[in-house]
Write an enzyme that holds these catalytic residues in place. Sequence first.
Site, PDB file in Angstrom:
ATOM      1  N   TYR A  22      -8.808   5.544   7.827  1.00 51.10           N
ATOM      2  CA  TYR A  22      -9.024   5.971   9.220  1.00 51.10           C
ATOM      3  C   TYR A  22      -9.938   6.784   9.512  1.00 51.10           C
ATOM      4  O   TYR A  22      -9.837   7.985   8.937  1.00 51.10           O
ATOM      5  CB  TYR A  22      -7.978   6.156  10.159  1.00 51.10           C
ATOM      6  CG  TYR A  22      -6.669   5.142  10.077  1.00 51.10           C
ATOM      7  CD1 TYR A  22      -5.808   4.690   9.195  1.00 51.10           C
ATOM      8  CD2 TYR A  22      -6.255   4.588  11.361  1.00 51.10           C
ATOM      9  CE1 TYR A  22      -4.958   3.865   8.755  1.00 51.10           C
ATOM     10  CE2 TYR A  22      -5.516   3.336  11.428  1.00 51.10           C
ATOM     11  CZ  TYR A  22      -4.849   3.138  10.304  1.00 51.10           C
ATOM     12  OH  TYR A  22      -3.857   2.207  10.365  1.00 51.10           O
ATOM     13  N   HIS A  78       0.727  -1.276  -0.043  1.00 53.38           N
ATOM     14  CA  HIS A  78       0.065  -0.248   0.023  1.00 53.38           C
ATOM     15  C   HIS A  78       0.882   0.959   0.018  1.00 53.38           C
ATOM     16  O   HIS A  78       1.773   1.338   0.818  1.00 53.38           O
ATOM     17  CB  HIS A  78      -0.978   0.025   1.125  1.00 53.38           C
ATOM     18  CG  HIS A  78      -2.247  -0.887   1.147  1.00 53.38           C
ATOM     19  ND1 HIS A  78      -3.269  -0.828   2.137  1.00 53.38           N
ATOM     20  CD2 HIS A  78      -2.485  -1.839   0.105  1.00 53.38           C
ATOM     21  CE1 HIS A  78      -4.192  -1.564   1.459  1.00 53.38           C
ATOM     22  NE2 HIS A  78      -3.560  -2.177   0.437  1.00 53.38           N
ATOM     23  N   TYR A 135       4.272   6.467  10.160  1.00 52.88           N
ATOM     24  CA  TYR A 135       3.503   5.348   9.730  1.00 52.88           C
ATOM     25  C   TYR A 135       4.096   4.205   8.920  1.00 52.88           C
ATOM     26  O   TYR A 135       4.155   3.089   9.276  1.00 52.88           O
ATOM     27  CB  TYR A 135       2.357   5.950   8.903  1.00 52.88           C
ATOM     28  CG  TYR A 135       1.280   4.832   8.866  1.00 52.88           C
ATOM     29  CD1 TYR A 135       0.272   4.895   9.768  1.00 52.88           C
ATOM     30  CD2 TYR A 135       1.069   3.955   7.651  1.00 52.88           C
ATOM     31  CE1 TYR A 135      -0.719   3.631   9.782  1.00 52.88           C
ATOM     32  CE2 TYR A 135       0.178   2.805   7.516  1.00 52.88           C
ATOM     33  CZ  TYR A 135      -0.634   3.034   8.721  1.00 52.88           C
ATOM     34  OH  TYR A 135      -1.754   1.983   8.404  1.00 52.88           O
ATOM     35  N   PRO A 193      -3.636   0.201  18.969  1.00 53.41           N
ATOM     36  CA  PRO A 193      -3.565  -0.390  17.591  1.00 53.41           C
ATOM     37  C   PRO A 193      -3.437   0.718  16.493  1.00 53.41           C
ATOM     38  O   PRO A 193      -3.505   0.484  15.284  1.00 53.41           O
ATOM     39  CB  PRO A 193      -4.322  -1.185  17.319  1.00 53.41           C
ATOM     40  CG  PRO A 193      -5.579  -1.156  18.434  1.00 53.41           C
ATOM     41  CD  PRO A 193      -4.577  -0.510  19.628  1.00 53.41           C
ATOM     42  N   LYS A 217       1.353  -0.225  15.189  1.00 54.40           N
ATOM     43  CA  LYS A 217       2.875  -0.278  15.481  1.00 54.40           C
ATOM     44  C   LYS A 217       3.384  -1.512  16.236  1.00 54.40           C
ATOM     45  O   LYS A 217       4.443  -1.812  16.207  1.00 54.40           O
ATOM     46  CB  LYS A 217       3.465   1.033  16.197  1.00 54.40           C
ATOM     47  CG  LYS A 217       3.439   2.158  15.364  1.00 54.40           C
ATOM     48  CD  LYS A 217       4.780   2.013  14.361  1.00 54.40           C
ATOM     49  CE  LYS A 217       4.740   2.829  13.220  1.00 54.40           C
ATOM     50  NZ  LYS A 217       4.295   2.274  11.793  1.00 54.40           N
TER      51      LYS A 217
HETATM   52  P1  RFL Z   1       2.000 -11.939  21.492  1.00 59.55           P
HETATM   53  O1  RFL Z   1       1.632 -11.980  20.221  1.00 59.55           O
HETATM   54  O2  RFL Z   1       1.145 -11.762  22.604  1.00 59.55           O
HETATM   55  O3  RFL Z   1       2.893 -13.423  21.687  1.00 59.55           O
HETATM   56  C1  RFL Z   1       3.174 -13.801  23.095  1.00 59.55           C
HETATM   57  C2  RFL Z   1       3.004 -15.426  23.221  1.00 59.55           C
HETATM   58  O4  RFL Z   1       3.590 -15.798  24.552  1.00 59.55           O
HETATM   59  C3  RFL Z   1       2.802 -16.671  24.977  1.00 59.55           C
HETATM   60  N1  RFL Z   1       2.569 -16.812  26.582  1.00 59.55           N
HETATM   61  C4  RFL Z   1       3.313 -17.670  27.314  1.00 59.55           C
HETATM   62  N2  RFL Z   1       3.977 -18.706  26.927  1.00 59.55           N
HETATM   63  C5  RFL Z   1       4.796 -19.651  27.933  1.00 59.55           C
HETATM   64  N3  RFL Z   1       4.466 -19.195  29.146  1.00 59.55           N
HETATM   65  C6  RFL Z   1       3.782 -17.953  29.503  1.00 59.55           C
HETATM   66  N4  RFL Z   1       3.562 -17.805  31.077  1.00 59.55           N
HETATM   67  C7  RFL Z   1       3.153 -17.341  28.714  1.00 59.55           C
HETATM   68  N5  RFL Z   1       2.245 -16.077  28.620  1.00 59.55           N
HETATM   69  C8  RFL Z   1       2.029 -15.727  27.387  1.00 59.55           C
HETATM   70  C9  RFL Z   1       1.324 -16.380  24.426  1.00 59.55           C
HETATM   71  O5  RFL Z   1       0.426 -17.477  24.514  1.00 59.55           O
HETATM   72  C10 RFL Z   1       1.514 -15.995  23.167  1.00 59.55           C
HETATM   73  O6  RFL Z   1       1.655 -16.991  22.087  1.00 59.55           O
HETATM   74  O7  RFL Z   1       3.243 -10.942  21.770  1.00 59.55           O
HETATM   75  P2  RFL Z   1       4.394 -10.713  20.808  1.00 59.55           P
HETATM   76  O8  RFL Z   1       4.949 -11.796  19.988  1.00 59.55           O
HETATM   77  O9  RFL Z   1       5.142  -9.687  21.328  1.00 59.55           O
HETATM   78  O10 RFL Z   1       3.737 -10.004  19.416  1.00 59.55           O
HETATM   79  C11 RFL Z   1       3.144  -8.533  19.501  1.00 59.55           C
HETATM   80  C12 RFL Z   1       1.930  -8.412  18.627  1.00 59.55           C
HETATM   81  O11 RFL Z   1       1.175  -9.855  18.786  1.00 59.55           O
HETATM   82  C13 RFL Z   1       1.229  -7.204  18.909  1.00 59.55           C
HETATM   83  O12 RFL Z   1       1.979  -6.285  19.220  1.00 59.55           O
HETATM   84  C14 RFL Z   1       0.246  -6.889  17.717  1.00 59.55           C
HETATM   85  O13 RFL Z   1      -0.736  -7.910  17.328  1.00 59.55           O
HETATM   86  C15 RFL Z   1      -0.545  -5.475  17.832  1.00 59.55           C
HETATM   87  N6  RFL Z   1      -1.355  -5.102  16.988  1.00 59.55           N
HETATM   88  C16 RFL Z   1      -0.974  -4.528  15.538  1.00 59.55           C
HETATM   89  N7  RFL Z   1       0.529  -4.538  15.600  1.00 59.55           N
HETATM   90  C17 RFL Z   1       0.814  -3.950  14.448  1.00 59.55           C
HETATM   91  O14 RFL Z   1       2.142  -3.699  14.139  1.00 59.55           O
HETATM   92  N8  RFL Z   1       0.074  -3.391  13.082  1.00 59.55           N
HETATM   93  C18 RFL Z   1      -1.049  -3.688  13.569  1.00 59.55           C
HETATM   94  O15 RFL Z   1      -1.817  -3.518  12.464  1.00 59.55           O
HETATM   95  C19 RFL Z   1      -1.792  -4.299  14.607  1.00 59.55           C
HETATM   96  N9  RFL Z   1      -3.041  -4.237  14.932  1.00 59.55           N
HETATM   97  C20 RFL Z   1      -2.656  -5.234  16.936  1.00 59.55           C
HETATM   98  C21 RFL Z   1      -3.597  -4.935  16.222  1.00 59.55           C
HETATM   99  C22 RFL Z   1      -3.147  -5.861  18.338  1.00 59.55           C
HETATM  100  C23 RFL Z   1      -4.414  -6.182  18.363  1.00 59.55           C
HETATM  101  N10 RFL Z   1      -5.115  -6.702  19.625  1.00 59.55           N
HETATM  102  C24 RFL Z   1      -6.166  -7.636  19.763  1.00 59.55           C
HETATM  103  C25 RFL Z   1      -4.262  -6.624  20.893  1.00 59.55           C
HETATM  104  C26 RFL Z   1      -4.792  -4.815  16.266  1.00 59.55           C
HETATM  105  C27 RFL Z   1      -5.491  -5.453  17.321  1.00 59.55           C
HETATM  106  C28 RFL Z   1      -7.088  -5.516  17.308  1.00 59.55           C
HETATM  107  C1  PHB Z   2      -5.723  -4.632  10.907  1.00 62.18           C
HETATM  108  O1  PHB Z   2      -5.695  -4.624   9.732  1.00 62.18           O
HETATM  109  O2  PHB Z   2      -6.040  -5.146  11.696  1.00 62.18           O
HETATM  110  C2  PHB Z   2      -5.292  -3.102  11.420  1.00 62.18           C
HETATM  111  C3  PHB Z   2      -4.871  -2.161  10.454  1.00 62.18           C
HETATM  112  C4  PHB Z   2      -4.290  -0.801  10.852  1.00 62.18           C
HETATM  113  C5  PHB Z   2      -4.242  -0.453  12.053  1.00 62.18           C
HETATM  114  C6  PHB Z   2      -4.610  -1.533  13.332  1.00 62.18           C
HETATM  115  C7  PHB Z   2      -5.095  -2.666  12.711  1.00 62.18           C
HETATM  116  O3  PHB Z   2      -3.815   0.590  12.637  1.00 62.18           O
END
Ligand code: RFL
Ligand code: PHB
Length: 390
Positions: free
Chosen positions: A201, A72, A385, A293, A297
Amino acid sequence: MRTKVVIIGSGPSGLLLGQLLTNAGIDNVILERASKAHVLSRIRAGVLEEGTAALLDEAGVGKRMRHEGLPHDGFDLAFDNRRHRVDLHELTCGKRVLVYGQTEVTHDLMDGREAAGAVTVYEAGNVQPHDYDGARPYVTYEKNGNTHRIDCDFIAGCDGFHGISRKSIPQDAIESFERVYPFGWLGIVADVPPVGEELIYANHPRGFALCSMRSTTRSRYYVQVEADERVEDWSDERFWDEIRDRLPTATAEAMITGPSIEKSIAPLRSFVAEPMRFGCLFLTGDAAHIVPPTGAKGLNLAASDVRYLFDAFREFYIERSSAGMDDYSNKALSRVWKAERFSWWMTSTLHRFPDQGAFGQRIQHAELDYLFQSRAALTMLAENYVGLPY
Ligand code: RFL
Ligand code: PHB
């Protein structure tokens, strides 16, 4: 059992670090609390910075991402019943982002790990890091009723915000900074074509909305909801009505709706723990910091932490220098705080806050208006971004 690095958690941080270490010939074991199916069922991020994509290439798992990911060159900000385009490519001298779901990234990393024959223990119970302040760290866990012990040189805490790693560090050795926002995001996935070619957005008097996607046939949409909202109270119909209300009329009319295949509410939080190292224990990704989110990032910050930590481990094992490790926390935090600022700014500029009042709303509007009158202001948005340099 003995290994060089025990990685706690098999989210994107743990899997990516593991893949880079394995490729460099540095033994590691991943301990994951959940099952593989559970880890793969989580739907989260969707936007990858170029640096994140390059790191996945470097780890040897970028092939499908390059084939199926959607590059994109920009996105839209919607307000005043109009869409205004942010041309990322033009404002940042040729940079862009890649839309590719976190679920797919996780899938590719798991496949890579399996092909390399590296060990992951899923459903590892009661994982506990020990003696990481001394020279002989080890980790214990339970599986099938037995307790196991793995001796190691280092422990990487990649276990997310609710993990055990950060909580194991003595309270007086770690400082936390936190802001909890008074709302959440209700998100759905539906197999309908996305309403725009790029992300939208939206700032609207009824609250924030985001139109994102996973492919040209799968949409990911979000609306801001109150913090205590229950997902059971949101039928698909109510969701579609609400998101259409928050978009410019022409966009709402063009939106194709359909049954949701996933629906959930996520709270919004900013959080940083300092430092990101305690003895032989290193924190990466959500274990050390959370961003709301809105700036896309979270996953990208996890990847930049891994970049710094992997380089530090490689320097240690291959060049016999611990300089990278000593520098890890400061280097990572310097990038983390800039992403925290940007995510806070995007969140503050685009959401409705319960206490913002008429004055706050006018300021928010002026901020949005200013962005599209000032190339300098829009460049600030664009360069954050697409991702700040490592
Ligand atoms: P995770 O993905 O939470 O993984 C951690 C893992 O550790 C396990 N765990 C354990 N294992 C053993 N013993 C324990 N005691 C444990 N406790 C936990 C868990 O089961 C899990 O498998 O962390 P990690 O790897 O640091 O990754 C981080 C990302 O997942 C997170 O920052 C992103 O998803 C955030 N996020 C977004 N980030 C972006 O860069 N771009 C996006 O567009 C974006 N959109 C989002 C998001 C997060 C969202 N939510 C649901 C919080 C959109 C949403 C809605
Ligand atoms: C997503 O596609 O889940 C998404 C995209 C952009 C954001 C957050 C989540 O800023």
